[in-house]
Design an enzyme around this catalytic site. Structure first.
Site, PDB file in Angstrom:
ATOM      1  N   ASP A  13       0.793  -1.147   0.071  1.00 35.09           N
ATOM      2  CA  ASP A  13      -0.064  -0.022  -0.083  1.00 35.09           C
ATOM      3  C   ASP A  13       0.907   1.353   0.196  1.00 35.09           C
ATOM      4  O   ASP A  13       0.477   2.284   0.554  1.00 35.09           O
ATOM      5  CB  ASP A  13      -0.977   0.290   1.487  1.00 35.09           C
ATOM      6  CG  ASP A  13      -1.780  -1.142   1.090  1.00 35.09           C
ATOM      7  OD1 ASP A  13      -2.306  -1.615   0.044  1.00 35.09           O
ATOM      8  OD2 ASP A  13      -2.376  -1.624   2.330  1.00 35.09           O
ATOM      9  N   LYS A  16       1.866   2.150  -5.226  1.00 33.82           N
ATOM     10  CA  LYS A  16       2.675   1.546  -6.336  1.00 33.82           C
ATOM     11  C   LYS A  16       1.598   1.743  -7.470  1.00 33.82           C
ATOM     12  O   LYS A  16       2.145   1.944  -8.613  1.00 33.82           O
ATOM     13  CB  LYS A  16       2.707  -0.049  -6.137  1.00 33.82           C
ATOM     14  CG  LYS A  16       3.688  -0.521  -5.088  1.00 33.82           C
ATOM     15  CD  LYS A  16       3.649  -1.969  -4.832  1.00 33.82           C
ATOM     16  CE  LYS A  16       2.442  -2.452  -4.458  1.00 33.82           C
ATOM     17  NZ  LYS A  16       2.267  -2.137  -2.907  1.00 33.82           N
ATOM     18  N   GLY A  40      -4.593  -4.450  -3.880  1.00 28.97           N
ATOM     19  CA  GLY A  40      -5.351  -3.235  -4.008  1.00 28.97           C
ATOM     20  C   GLY A  40      -4.713  -1.999  -4.244  1.00 28.97           C
ATOM     21  O   GLY A  40      -4.149  -1.527  -3.707  1.00 28.97           O
ATOM     22  N   HIS A  41      -4.817  -1.664  -5.800  1.00 27.36           N
ATOM     23  CA  HIS A  41      -3.705  -0.667  -6.303  1.00 27.36           C
ATOM     24  C   HIS A  41      -4.658   0.582  -6.738  1.00 27.36           C
ATOM     25  O   HIS A  41      -5.758   0.420  -7.443  1.00 27.36           O
ATOM     26  CB  HIS A  41      -2.813  -1.246  -7.516  1.00 27.36           C
ATOM     27  CG  HIS A  41      -2.023  -2.141  -6.938  1.00 27.36           C
ATOM     28  ND1 HIS A  41      -0.999  -2.845  -7.866  1.00 27.36           N
ATOM     29  CD2 HIS A  41      -1.591  -2.728  -5.926  1.00 27.36           C
ATOM     30  CE1 HIS A  41      -0.656  -3.459  -7.362  1.00 27.36           C
ATOM     31  NE2 HIS A  41      -0.712  -3.627  -5.862  1.00 27.36           N
ATOM     32  N   GLN A 223       1.979  -6.189  -3.165  1.00 21.65           N
ATOM     33  CA  GLN A 223       2.454  -6.211  -1.910  1.00 21.65           C
ATOM     34  C   GLN A 223       3.757  -5.342  -1.632  1.00 21.65           C
ATOM     35  O   GLN A 223       3.725  -4.635  -2.214  1.00 21.65           O
ATOM     36  CB  GLN A 223       2.627  -7.653  -1.524  1.00 21.65           C
ATOM     37  CG  GLN A 223       1.145  -8.418  -1.206  1.00 21.65           C
ATOM     38  CD  GLN A 223       0.479  -8.874  -2.618  1.00 21.65           C
ATOM     39  OE1 GLN A 223       1.127  -9.731  -3.542  1.00 21.65           O
ATOM     40  NE2 GLN A 223      -0.583  -8.636  -2.698  1.00 21.65           N
TER      41      GLN A 223
HETATM   42  P1  GDP Z   1      -0.701   0.266  -3.630  1.00 21.65           P
HETATM   43  O1  GDP Z   1      -1.224  -0.995  -3.332  1.00 21.65           O
HETATM   44  O2  GDP Z   1       0.816   0.257  -3.222  1.00 21.65           O
HETATM   45  O3  GDP Z   1      -0.995   0.597  -4.786  1.00 21.65           O
HETATM   46  O4  GDP Z   1      -1.241   1.532  -2.600  1.00 21.65           O
HETATM   47  P2  GDP Z   1      -2.898   1.666  -2.234  1.00 21.65           P
HETATM   48  O5  GDP Z   1      -3.522   2.252  -3.650  1.00 21.65           O
HETATM   49  O6  GDP Z   1      -3.500   0.464  -1.532  1.00 21.65           O
HETATM   50  O7  GDP Z   1      -2.882   2.756  -1.240  1.00 21.65           O
HETATM   51  C1  GDP Z   1      -2.102   3.883  -1.362  1.00 21.65           C
HETATM   52  C2  GDP Z   1      -3.140   5.093  -1.183  1.00 21.65           C
HETATM   53  O8  GDP Z   1      -2.448   6.222  -1.033  1.00 21.65           O
HETATM   54  C3  GDP Z   1      -4.286   5.168  -2.248  1.00 21.65           C
HETATM   55  O9  GDP Z   1      -5.486   5.833  -1.514  1.00 21.65           O
HETATM   56  C4  GDP Z   1      -3.729   6.513  -2.925  1.00 21.65           C
HETATM   57  O10 GDP Z   1      -4.656   7.074  -3.752  1.00 21.65           O
HETATM   58  C5  GDP Z   1      -2.947   7.437  -1.978  1.00 21.65           C
HETATM   59  N1  GDP Z   1      -1.772   8.149  -2.522  1.00 21.65           N
HETATM   60  C6  GDP Z   1      -0.758   7.604  -3.294  1.00 21.65           C
HETATM   61  N2  GDP Z   1       0.431   8.540  -3.271  1.00 21.65           N
HETATM   62  C7  GDP Z   1      -0.044   9.596  -2.452  1.00 21.65           C
HETATM   63  C8  GDP Z   1       0.663  10.913  -2.178  1.00 21.65           C
HETATM   64  O11 GDP Z   1       1.398  11.147  -2.534  1.00 21.65           O
HETATM   65  N3  GDP Z   1      -0.406  11.536  -1.216  1.00 21.65           N
HETATM   66  C9  GDP Z   1      -1.598  11.413  -0.822  1.00 21.65           C
HETATM   67  N4  GDP Z   1      -2.286  12.063   0.002  1.00 21.65           N
HETATM   68  N5  GDP Z   1      -2.214   9.962  -1.094  1.00 21.65           N
HETATM   69  C10 GDP Z   1      -1.532   9.162  -1.909  1.00 21.65           C
HETATM   70  P1  IMO Z   2      -0.788  -4.331  -2.051  1.00 21.53           P
HETATM   71  O1  IMO Z   2      -0.459  -4.710  -3.520  1.00 21.53           O
HETATM   72  C1  IMO Z   2      -0.943  -4.696   2.097  1.00 21.53           C
HETATM   73  C2  IMO Z   2      -1.109  -8.328   3.841  1.00 21.53           C
HETATM   74  C3  IMO Z   2      -2.218  -9.151   4.561  1.00 21.53           C
HETATM   75  C4  IMO Z   2      -1.617  -9.951   5.334  1.00 21.53           C
HETATM   76  C5  IMO Z   2      -0.488 -10.588   4.708  1.00 21.53           C
HETATM   77  C6  IMO Z   2      -1.032 -11.971   3.998  1.00 21.53           C
HETATM   78  O2  IMO Z   2      -2.151  -3.421  -2.309  1.00 21.53           O
HETATM   79  O3  IMO Z   2      -0.015  -3.535  -1.508  1.00 21.53           O
HETATM   80  P2  IMO Z   2      -2.580 -12.689   2.009  1.00 21.53           P
HETATM   81  O4  IMO Z   2      -4.196 -12.633   1.944  1.00 21.53           O
HETATM   82  O5  IMO Z   2      -1.784 -12.300   0.962  1.00 21.53           O
HETATM   83  O6  IMO Z   2      -1.933 -14.081   2.514  1.00 21.53           O
HETATM   84  O7  IMO Z   2      -2.104 -11.925   3.378  1.00 21.53           O
HETATM   85  O8  IMO Z   2      -0.315  -9.913   3.517  1.00 21.53           O
HETATM   86  N1  IMO Z   2      -1.142  -8.182   2.309  1.00 21.53           N
HETATM   87  C7  IMO Z   2      -1.117  -7.010   2.061  1.00 21.53           C
HETATM   88  N2  IMO Z   2      -1.099  -5.761   2.823  1.00 21.53           N
HETATM   89  N3  IMO Z   2      -1.072  -4.497   0.854  1.00 21.53           N
HETATM   90  C8  IMO Z   2      -1.190  -5.558   0.001  1.00 21.53           C
HETATM   91  O9  IMO Z   2      -1.202  -5.398  -1.265  1.00 21.53           O
HETATM   92  C9  IMO Z   2      -1.299  -6.746   0.615  1.00 21.53           C
HETATM   93  N4  IMO Z   2      -1.642  -8.111   0.353  1.00 21.53           N
HETATM   94  C10 IMO Z   2      -1.424  -8.958   1.202  1.00 21.53           C
HETATM   95  O10 IMO Z   2      -2.719  -7.945   4.988  1.00 21.53           O
HETATM   96  O11 IMO Z   2      -1.053  -9.193   6.683  1.00 21.53           O
HETATM   97 MG    MG Z   3      -2.647  -1.741  -1.717  1.00 22.07          MG
END
Ligand code: GDP
Ligand code: IMO
Ligand code: MG
Length: 424
Positions: A13, A16, A40-41, A223
């Site tokens: 999270d 990416k 979840g991206h 991840q």
């Molecule tokens: P990922 O799994 O690595 O793709 O990240 P996620 O989408 O799960 O979580 C990142 C969250 O941070 C999302 O809600 C993005 O919209 C938000 N985000 C990403 N970069 C920035 C930033 O520079 N500032 C803020 N405020 N939010 C950001």
């Molecule tokens: P993105 O790509 C954050 C975490 C789960 C748990 C562990 C194992 O959005 O960054 P699983 O269901 O994979 O067997 O769970 O890994 N986890 C993540 N945490 N971002 C993710 O993906 C994750 N995918 C799995 O919360 O701790």
């Molecule tokens: Mg994510």
């Protein structure tokens, strides 16, 4: 842009999806090589928010070829829902291809994920409940079903009945749950196969050809480094290899194809699920950071645990991924918090100062973070459109964490939109 890998440098999270979406404007091909719909991206584009789980974040560019490689685990129901959801919003998935070797998540994997977590009680991993671990277990056991099986009815039926009977045995005897109706599962997966068959193609070959043709290829990590099955905080990890090395096995290409590796981190740290988190913040500051950063999981909606920036885990990420650059997101979230703390090393209970992330949870439990305090900054950073516009203390924060991590920070995020990424 040469073949570039983008990986999470913390516990997932890190943003990416956003970084991939930005780099994908110049890419010909975007490849996912591990994980499944545990990811979840989030991508913000044209005022719209897209939450992608399986489909590469390059999908918003209609010309970009989006590939899902052999190291992934695919829940075909979720994949089709995601395709339909995007199509309904006008995003075409014509350029999506899935490797025939990718493993299939079956309904029993989801049940087994839940049952295993329940049996672990307070020792649970805190998985996303998407069947990821049990699917990778079945792959390692060499009894898994693969995407390619979907287009061969005889193979699908044989493998599905064999795997399903074994898992029904486990589900009924070990966990006292009702068995799956294998006829119904066969019917369901046959229909998925009918819809997905045109998208199946050898991703290893497609990625190789793109690299050979000197096209711009992006590998999208899911991840994060600390969730890697080997170099993460085992057993509180996922069941795949989110590090740069995983791109090779999970796509079917060699390491000589990769030229750049970008690690994505937040300007602080978050984690969803259980497991160690040395710089975790409880109390008021933690609540404030979670609220300011909207730190709730993209996939499960769970509140994310939050803490200060940890340079020890970043140095670990720089080493195990061979990072050539870092993108640091969410600097805007730290504005107005007052003095900022950064963990520079760990102090073990015997007094030793550790610069490198410990290999065992037992040793990690004996460690306390060593902090350096840095001046905070004020104001709305989200309006900055170049790194030069950042307040002096924000610049100094970035320079200090760059020095502590040992990799150049090439991009700074001050908001979720494409325009809110500042190149350095
Ligand atoms: P990922 O799994 O690595 O793709 O990240 P996620 O989408 O799960 O979580 C990142 C969250 O941070 C999302 O809600 C993005 O919209 C938000 N985000 C990403 N970069 C920035 C930033 O520079 N500032 C803020 N405020 N939010 C950001
Ligand atoms: P993105 O790509 C954050 C975490 C789960 C748990 C562990 C194992 O959005 O960054 P699983 O269901 O994979 O067997 O769970 O890994 N986890 C993540 N945490 N971002 C993710 O993906 C994750 N995918 C799995 O919360 O701790
Ligand atoms: Mg994510």
């Amino acid at each position: 842009m040469p073949a570039t890998v983008v990986v999470g440098a913390q516990w997932g999270d890190e943003g990416k999806g956003k970084v991939i979406d930005i780099l994908a404007s110049r890419a010909d091909v975007v490849v996912r090589s591990q994980g499944g719909n545990n990811a979840g991206h989030t991508v913000e584009s044209g005022g719209e928010v897209y939450k992608l789980h399986l489909i590469p974040s390059g999908i918003l560019y209609p010309e970009t070829l989006c590939l899902i490689g052999c190291g992934t685990v695919i829940d075909p129901k979720v994949l089709l829902e995601e395709i339909d959801g995007l199509r309904a919003r006008g995003v075409t998935c014509e350029n999506l291809r899935i490797d025939p070797r990718a493993q299939l998540i079956m309904p029993w994997h989801i049940t087994l994920d839940a049952m295993k977590e329940r049996s672990l009680g307070s020792g649970k991993i805190g998985t996303t409940g998407r069947g990821i671990g049990p699917c990778y277990m079945e792959k390692a056991e060499r009894t898994g079903l693969r995407m390619g099986d979907l287009s061969r009815p005889d193979v699908l039926e044989k493998k599905l009945r064999s795997a399903g009977e074994a898992k029904n045995e486990m589900i009924t005897r070990l966990y006292g749950q009702p068995p799956f109706d294998l006829d119904a599962v066969l019917e369901e997966y046959t229909e998925y196969g009918r819809r997905l068959a045109p998208m199946i193609a050898d991703v290893s070959v497609l990625a190789w050809k793109a690299v050979q043709a000197k096209q711009d290829v992006l590998f999208e990590g899911a991840q994060g480094t600390l969730l890697d099955l080997d170099v993460g905080t085992y057993p509180y990890v996922t069941s795949s290899h989110p590090i740069a090395g995983g791109v090779c096995t999970g796509t079917g290409i060699g390491p000589t194809c990769i030229e750049k590796v970008i690690g994505v981190a937040k300007a602080y740290t978050t984690r969803v699920g259980e497991g160690p988190f040395p710089t975790e913040l409880d109390g008021e500051m933690g609540d404030l950071l979670r609220d300011r950063g909207h730190e709730f999981g993209t996939t499960t909606g769970r509140p994310r645990r939050v803490g200060w920036f940890d340079a020890v885990i970043l140095r670990h990420a720089v080493r195990v991924n061979g990072l050539t650059g870092l993108a640091v997101n969410k600097l805007d979230t730290l504005s107005g918090l007052g003095t900022l703390r950064v963990c520079t090393a760990y102090r073990r209970s015997d007094g030793a100062l550790l610069e490198d992330f410990p290999a065992s949870l037992e040793e990690l439990a004996e460690c306390e973070p060593v902090y350096e305090d840095l001046p905070g900054f004020e104001g709305d950073l989200s309006a900055c459109r170049s790194a030069g516009e950042l307040p002096a203390a924000a610049k100094a924060y970035i320079e200090r964490i760059e020095a502590l991590c040992g990799a150049p920070i090439v991009m700074v995020g001050v908001g979720p939109a494409r325009s809110q990424s500042l190149e350095r």
